[in-house]
Design a protein around this motif. Sequence first.
Motif, short mmCIF file in Angstrom:
data_model
loop_
_atom_site.label_atom_id
_atom_site.label_comp_id
_atom_site.label_asym_id
_atom_site.label_seq_id
_atom_site.Cartn_x
_atom_site.Cartn_y
_atom_site.Cartn_z
N UNK A 141 -6.13 11.51 -7.40
CA UNK A 141 -5.45 12.89 -7.22
C UNK A 141 -6.31 13.91 -7.85
N UNK A 144 -8.98 14.57 -5.16
CA UNK A 144 -8.59 15.25 -4.11
C UNK A 144 -8.49 16.70 -4.61
N UNK A 183 -5.20 16.50 5.21
CA UNK A 183 -3.79 15.63 5.52
C UNK A 183 -3.92 14.29 5.50
N UNK A 186 -4.31 13.06 1.89
CA UNK A 186 -2.98 13.09 1.05
C UNK A 186 -2.17 12.22 1.40
N UNK A 190 -0.68 9.11 -0.84
CA UNK A 190 0.64 8.84 -1.17
C UNK A 190 0.95 7.30 -0.80
N UNK A 191 0.42 6.66 0.26
CA UNK A 191 0.76 5.44 0.57
C UNK A 191 0.00 4.56 -0.62
N UNK A 193 -0.16 5.29 -3.64
CA UNK A 193 0.82 5.50 -4.74
C UNK A 193 2.22 4.86 -4.81
N UNK A 194 2.58 4.76 -3.66
CA UNK A 194 3.94 4.11 -3.43
C UNK A 194 3.77 2.71 -3.49
N UNK A 197 1.80 2.50 -7.55
CA UNK A 197 2.35 3.21 -8.70
C UNK A 197 1.24 3.81 -9.58
N UNK A 228 5.19 -3.82 1.53
CA UNK A 228 5.33 -2.63 2.73
C UNK A 228 4.93 -3.29 3.76
N UNK A 232 0.76 -0.43 7.03
CA UNK A 232 0.44 0.79 6.16
C UNK A 232 -0.91 0.78 5.47
N UNK D 406 -4.05 22.11 -4.27
CA UNK D 406 -4.44 22.10 -5.65
C UNK D 406 -5.52 23.26 -5.82
N UNK D 419 6.41 12.58 -2.40
CA UNK D 419 6.16 11.06 -3.02
C UNK D 419 7.98 10.55 -2.93
N UNK D 422 8.93 9.78 0.39
CA UNK D 422 8.06 8.79 1.03
C UNK D 422 8.70 7.51 0.29
N UNK D 423 9.33 7.65 -0.93
CA UNK D 423 9.90 6.30 -1.35
C UNK D 423 11.22 6.07 -0.59
N UNK D 426 10.59 4.28 2.51
CA UNK D 426 10.23 2.76 2.12
C UNK D 426 11.42 2.06 1.90
N UNK D 445 0.07 22.22 7.54
CA UNK D 445 -1.30 22.82 7.94
C UNK D 445 -0.79 24.33 8.79
#
Lengths: 685, 101, 180, 498
Positions: A141, A144, A183, A186, A190-191, A193-194, A197, A228, A232, D406, D419, D422-423, D426, D445
């Motif tokens: 993060x 990024x 994009x 990011x 996200x992928x 992180x999910x 964790x 998952x 992914x 950011x 997030x 997204x969860x 899933x 965008x």
Amino acid sequence: MDTFTKETISLLALIATLLPLFSFAGILLVPGSRDRGSFFSILNIATSLLISVVIFLNVWNKQPIHQQFDWFIIGDWRFKIGILINNLSALMLLLISFIATLVHVYSTKYMEGDPYIFRYWAYLGLFCFSMFGLVITDNLLLLYMFWELVGFSSYLLIGFWFTRETAVQANKKAFLMNRLGDLGFLTGIMIVFSQFQTLDVNLLFSEGGFFKRSLVQGDLWYFSSNHMPAVWLTIAGLAFFFGATAKSAQFPLHTWLPDAMEGPTSVSSLIHAATMVAAGVFLIARIYPIFNPTVLIVIASIGAFTAFMAATIALTQNDIKRILAYSTISQLGFMMLAMGVGAVAPAIFHLVTHAFFKCLLFLAAGAVIHELHHLKDKKGLDFDHQDIRNMGGLRKFMPITFITMLLASLALIGLPFTSGYLSKDAILIQSFEWAESQGSIARIIPYTALFASWMTAFYVARLIFKVFFGELRLNVLFGQAFSLHEAPVAMKSVLVVLAIFCLFPLFSLNPFHASHAWIIEGLPYFSTTPTVESYHILIPAVVSIAAIILILIGYKWYGKNEKAPDYTKAAVFRFSQEQWYLNRLYKVMFVDSVLGLARTAFSFDRTIVDGIVNFSGKIIIVLSAVSEWLDRKVVDGLVNGVASVARTIGNFVRHFQTGRLQHYLLFMILILLTFFVLKYFSQAI
Amino acid sequence: MIPLSHYMLISAALFSIGIYAVLSKRNAIMILIGIEFMLNAAILNFVAFSKHDKFAASGQVFALFAIVLAAAAVAVSLAIILNVYKYYKTIDPTKIDKLRD
Amino acid sequence: MNLEQVVFYVFAAVVLSSALLVVVSRNLVRSIFLFFITLFSMAGVFVFALADFVALTQLVIYVGGVLVLMIFAFLLSNKHILDNPESLKTKLFGFHNLPAILVAFLFFGILLWCISLAQIDQLAWIQGSAGNTLEVTDNTIHNIGITLMTKYLLPFEVVSIFLLMALVGAAHLARKERKP
Amino acid sequence: MNEYLPYLSELLSEALSGISFILPEIALVLTFLLVIVVDLFIPGKNSVNTSAIALTGIIISAYLNYQQSLSIEKGLSLFSGSIVLDRVAIGFKLIFAFVTVLFVVFIKGNTALKRHNKGLGDLYMLLPAVLLGLNLMAMASNLLMVYISIEMVSIASYLMVGYVSGEGKQTEASMKYALFGSACSAIMLYGMSLLYGFTGTISLSDGNIIAQLSHIAEPAIALAILLTLVGIGFKLSFVPLHFWSPDVYQGAPTPVTAFLSTAPKIAGFAILIRFLIPFYGYGAATGIQVFDFETTITVIAIATMILGNFAAIWQNNIKRMLAYSSIAHTGFALMAIVAIYQNGIRSLLFYFTVYAIMNMAAFMIADQVEQRTGEDDVRKYKGLGKFMKVEILCFVVILVSLTGLPPTGGFIAKLFIFTSAFEKYQASGSVWVLSLLVTGAITTVVSLFYYFKIPLNAYLREPDREYPVSSGLNFISYVILALTILIIVLGLFPSILA
């Protein structure tokens, strides 16, 4: 100096990172004269360089440094951030601070007299800060964030001369292209992180990290209790690569880089050649375990294609900076290709060598531009001071610039005894070995790269010959004899220092073989493909010989037409004879053994040999025209297309905003009822 | 005994008439009247169902509050319409369209 | 059909027909008086639902308040406001009204469909509400008074603030501007 | 009456016992009355008295809220289920109080409002009242309270939009707003009457309403719920209930626009959450789904994000542009509503705090530009970067945050919502949620295309006219600066809100 503890080193790294930020804030906040800031900035960046050296000596080939603390906790999310310095980041830290320091010194003369020069120093400080941050952070993060900040400071610098409309356009383009890439980044974050964790780079990507422990079984991708769909994993890899594509100017998101040449040349050299564009490559190296074979093939193909495409375009450009820009894209393509074939260490090695010689090329070009611009202003002439067709014969006026730029060019081409030779051949060899293990179709990739590397030789030769050989064409153009001067000492000395780094001894004691170069040995991820011994001799030979032949053709086309009296004594002249010799060789081959038409030998030589040369020249021109068209129409068209689609949709929506209350109510109720009818009478929703 | 569905029928018809008035009339006050029809239709529903909700009397109380709130809303809306008339010299909502895209 | 039902349907017919006349009438003054009739007969319908207090409130607030307010608004402003801009050129089913008519009918159709689907007369909670149903002899005013002061105390108090705010605000808007 | 006698004292004591929990609201009522009285008897010049009283009252109420947040652990149902007081409600109430305080500051810095010759006393009278309405929206737990609180906020908003009425623009805006709003609340009331009719209860806090609805055919329920959503959606201005907002936002005085696009909108979300909780909760507990909220809200969210962002591209009036951008943000926040059962509510509260700060700041800057240069057209912002250095620099940071980049609070807020959505994806694998995510990413965008216009003009284009060397800073500038710093701090240390 081995006595430093981990804490001290992290603290040092933090200081090195914050110093440029300090110059940014200091210059902008403390008022003063317009030309303030140069000494302050150089002092800070030089200190950073010193610290980087210390860190490098303490970290290289030793235990990596990893320090963490809590950042924030919301709900179940606990974010830790910290500093991670391993071989890769120590190397990058050293590279960036070194080149940045040189560019700072160079800029004192190059930017002299600019009315807003204090801003220039401030922006450079911000840029260096973000780049250092990007390299040392241990969290995706935060990475990024710095990634964004790097982009942001680069836009500030591209648009530094904001009174030029083209600079503003270039700025906008760079901004939009990079947002598209972000994009991807990011999405990837996200992928990851999910699934895991956490965004801790060390936990995720180290040996025995989470990625190594997660496994794909059937259609599912498992990690501890999470799973998952396996697709992914591929998407995450592609997403990160997409982010890197934008930053490292790979096809199809590369068009911003040539346009970004609107910024000052010193900026181009630091940002758009040596450091920022390498951030994409760095990212790929840092998160390498995420890429599965599918993604790696995509990376390799895109890299090879980019290398090839950019090289063809560079063949026909006339703006000195654009040629260099396309060559940068091409070289970045090589690095990506290397990543794709598993040659991580050679890719980083090439990143390092490329940073030096490309930075030098830009700075030397900057010196030339600087002098011509100076001339233009002094005499009140009107010509394009970046067009190589207006140059020529400069080696007489600027011998040091010439020699250093020549060295850098040889490194770019990849001739033996230069640093470029080591890194580029390492990449090519490994890509051939990889193709061997992959099967027939994959061979296209190394051959494309090979072809691109030949073209590199040709356009670089063209550039050098047009700029430094022959007569100054301005004399012809304006009918008077001009004389130019060598660049000032501050610039000249920087060129000389960089030129030393274009030679082999600093990287490997063996000038012909890269496998024992210390950078390659210090980095992980040796390729698993079997070694094919023959390639290690064959490929360097083929590349070098072909490159020399192409340089000679270039000389024939661009250098020989000039009637310089002292050519006969120059060493180059002998090479021109060999060129001639080669033509004879061709003639003999075609005339005697193949066609047997001895009497029309000479005319045949003319038609066939020159024909072939001309024909291939034409093909290349057509090819590059096509690439450029693709570049301009398709890729730019895509961006413009997105914009125009957005505007069209917006306009459609706008038509409902008639200003009449009852229309609003009518539309509102109609949409409500339509939704209801669709839902319960047609089951559409 | 009148079946509940008949009350619903009346209220549905009244509501639709209100919608028509809101959408078609060329006078802001008529739009207000249309809105009052819609409110009255809703109040009728509340009142009708409240018959079977003797102790809590939610429906009747709701109806009372709705009537009171509607009165306040009308007062404010009328004040606003008067202001519009002061500047536009008309209260035809089709002519008041300076703010638009 | 007994007398109760007859009177109910007469009231219902008056409500709907006067409401229709309100929206088709071209004269604003006539519309407003027809509106008065609609509200009045609406109060009658409320009585049939055994909500005499609500019916009274309807009369006092709507007829005595809202309607008078509207008429005052006319009187206070220029009389041109009474000129109905559509009176000259438009007819009831003119083309520009077509979307409004269609939407109103569509809405009505959907409402009817949903009411029939919901089977209003056999709702579960009404079936189970024996003993909780109002009888003609019940006095609703006591009940409402008590619930307002207990169960609905908070809304009741909030509405008082609400009314004060609306009153002061509306007065502000309608007030003539002081000369600076 | 006799039936009630045995229970009367019990009922009364229950009603009275709730009073100690609504102290912040009582403080607001007292402030409201005090402002009216003071305005009536001591009409101070430039309403110094009334503004001071209103500000003090709001701050006291906020402090009481803060006290509550320390003592309340789990939700309390008060006044026979009229309201629920829980941590989420208190969080919302604190946001409202914060926005209202900013609003007072904003009014202080606006010359157009100061010049209004009917005085500002009545405007300050509206503030505690509207804050009371907002607080009730955050706590409402039966349909009656939902209706009353929405109406209260609406009426106060109509009054504020038409408050100055010095020109046609504002009266037009207020008329459109009042009539559109009244029509929507009438439709909502009809929907509520249907819900009451179907279930026999107006309570949202017990599962009874769902249990009753489960006996009824789905289209009928859907109609009742959709009609009810119209009234809530009017506050949120999601598609198709957004039509009023660009016109009203453009016409209203800028401080009012800033307030309207912030507090009532957030309160609308509070109501939406309250409205949805029984449906989600009961559905999860029993497996009965009476209405497919997920699809409906997803469709609305997608449409809203697309419309808001794409229409904003065309706008040159800064207030209209920010209006569309706030529509777009509504769509984005709806994404979190879809994912409500995950970390949804928490991330939503964070999002709204950040949104409140950046939206108020954006309007404050736009207002400052308009006051000092007379321009509300983005194309006329050329060269402003040199003239209003601090403000425009803050504007850029705020725009970066609005876009969601950011290192600003906007980024963290968007990240949280992404997030949690997204969860949700899933967990459910629904195509709708996926398309929601995709739309969210793409429109982010797109939003660059219009947000970018402002720095582009302000910094990179030569001005058409001469500005004086630099304009000084006034106290609004310092407020703007403080908000901007807050946004960055929230981006770097999001945990300070947790």
